[in-house]
Enzyme design. Structure first.
Site, PDB file in Angstrom:
ATOM      1  N   ASN A  95       3.573  -4.478  -3.017  1.00 42.36           N
ATOM      2  CA  ASN A  95       2.549  -3.508  -2.645  1.00 42.36           C
ATOM      3  C   ASN A  95       1.508  -3.274  -3.735  1.00 42.36           C
ATOM      4  O   ASN A  95       0.439  -2.751  -3.451  1.00 42.36           O
ATOM      5  CB  ASN A  95       3.271  -2.183  -2.317  1.00 42.36           C
ATOM      6  CG  ASN A  95       2.327  -1.021  -2.153  1.00 42.36           C
ATOM      7  OD1 ASN A  95       1.598  -0.940  -1.171  1.00 42.36           O
ATOM      8  ND2 ASN A  95       2.328  -0.107  -3.125  1.00 42.36           N
ATOM      9  N   TYR A 163     -11.570  -8.427  -3.206  1.00 40.14           N
ATOM     10  CA  TYR A 163     -10.477  -7.771  -2.485  1.00 40.14           C
ATOM     11  C   TYR A 163     -10.195  -8.510  -1.174  1.00 40.14           C
ATOM     12  O   TYR A 163      -9.038  -8.829  -0.863  1.00 40.14           O
ATOM     13  CB  TYR A 163     -10.848  -6.310  -2.209  1.00 40.14           C
ATOM     14  CG  TYR A 163      -9.772  -5.538  -1.496  1.00 40.14           C
ATOM     15  CD1 TYR A 163      -8.709  -4.979  -2.202  1.00 40.14           C
ATOM     16  CD2 TYR A 163      -9.810  -5.337  -0.117  1.00 40.14           C
ATOM     17  CE1 TYR A 163      -7.720  -4.264  -1.562  1.00 40.14           C
ATOM     18  CE2 TYR A 163      -8.819  -4.627   0.535  1.00 40.14           C
ATOM     19  CZ  TYR A 163      -7.774  -4.085  -0.194  1.00 40.14           C
ATOM     20  OH  TYR A 163      -6.786  -3.374   0.457  1.00 40.14           O
ATOM     21  N   LYS A 167      -6.738 -10.575  -0.142  1.00 41.83           N
ATOM     22  CA  LYS A 167      -5.892 -10.151   0.976  1.00 41.83           C
ATOM     23  C   LYS A 167      -5.766 -11.239   2.043  1.00 41.83           C
ATOM     24  O   LYS A 167      -4.723 -11.343   2.706  1.00 41.83           O
ATOM     25  CB  LYS A 167      -6.425  -8.845   1.566  1.00 41.83           C
ATOM     26  CG  LYS A 167      -6.336  -7.654   0.607  1.00 41.83           C
ATOM     27  CD  LYS A 167      -4.908  -7.409   0.132  1.00 41.83           C
ATOM     28  CE  LYS A 167      -4.782  -6.153  -0.704  1.00 41.83           C
ATOM     29  NZ  LYS A 167      -3.375  -5.885  -1.117  1.00 41.83           N
TER      30      LYS A 167
END
Length: 262
Positions: A95, A163, A167
């Site tokens: 996470n 980002y 991802k």
């Protein structure tokens, strides 16, 4: 017939990276309350100690391991200390992550902005899996959950190319890992949260409420920001035996697809 609500997690050992706050913290408390032994990691000792107090208050057993997912020795130590404490590793939630640069067009991104997001969000997940998988194999199998994002399924329109790229990469890594270890008892899945209350999101939400109203209108059918427990619920399911035949998915948890006809 009465069903023991803790039956899926009694005796199970779960490691959650980046769990001193936000979505990871909520998941840690929820899993501990249902019987799991939970190791959490992060870079902040004070917040880590406070989280263990919350886990114990929920009736669970926890361990805080200070470490940084950009350092392989730290990652190896996270797994080793978890196994030393409880003798096994059954589940992992990768996470730890950062937002990185926002409102920056691709051609204006610096190497530092790019490398920082990729190193934590993507390479950090790879390092974590590389350490977790041997421990799970020794334990007879397990379940890994990698936290991607709704931006792992869509392009970014807020100048966050590093980002978004990280991802998307997490989903590719997840699907490949799921194939590699499917016959050895390890399931690997990704969760793609939409905008949910967390330490990552809330500062932006509070600073630019009008902008966030527009983002929520575009990125979720509900038009609302989610609570952190909705991600914890998805984590709980994918770690549990109820998801025993689920592997290699990228599960959106964003209040419905944002595509509309009106």
């Amino acid at each position: 017939m009465m069903v023991n609500a803790m039956s899926d997690f009694n005796g199970k050992v779960v490691l959650i990276t980046g769990a001193t706050s936000g979505l990871g913290a909520t998941a840690a408390i929820q899993l501990a309350a249902k019987g799991a032994k939970v190791a959490i990691t992060g870079r902040r000792q004070e917040q880590g100690d406070a989280m263990i107090a919350q886990i114990e208050a929920a009736g669970g057993e926890g361990l805080f391991i200070r470490g940084d997912v950009t350092v392989q020795a730290d990652v190896d130590a996270m797994v080793a200390r978890t196994v030393d404490r409880w003798g096994r590793l059954d589940g992992a939630v990768n996470n730890a992550g950062v937002t990185g640069g926002v409102f920056i067009p691709v051609a204006e991104f610096t190497d530092d902005d790019w490398n920082s997001a990729i190193d934590i969000n993507l390479t950090g997940v790879f390092r974590s899996m590389r350490a977790e998988i041997p421990a799970m194999l020794a334990s007879g199998g397990g379940s890994i959950i990698n936290i991607s994002s709704a931006y792992g399924l869509n392009g970014g329109d807020i100048g966050n190319c590093a980002y978004v790229s990280s991802k998307w990469g997490v989903i590719g890594l997840t699907k490949t890992g799921a194939i590699d270890y499917a016959r050895e008892g390890i399931r690997v899945n990704a969760i793609c949260p939409g905008y949910c209350h967390s330490e990552m999101v809330d500062p932006y939400y509070e600073a630019e409420p009008a902008l966030f109203e527009k983002l929520l209108e575009r990125y979720t059918a509900t038009g609302k920001i989610g609570e952190s427990h909705v991600i914890a619920d998805a984590i709980e399911f994918l770690l549990s035996d109820k998801a025993s035949f689920v592997s290699g998915i990228a599960l959106p948890v964003q209040g419905g697809d944002h595509s509309r006809l009106y």
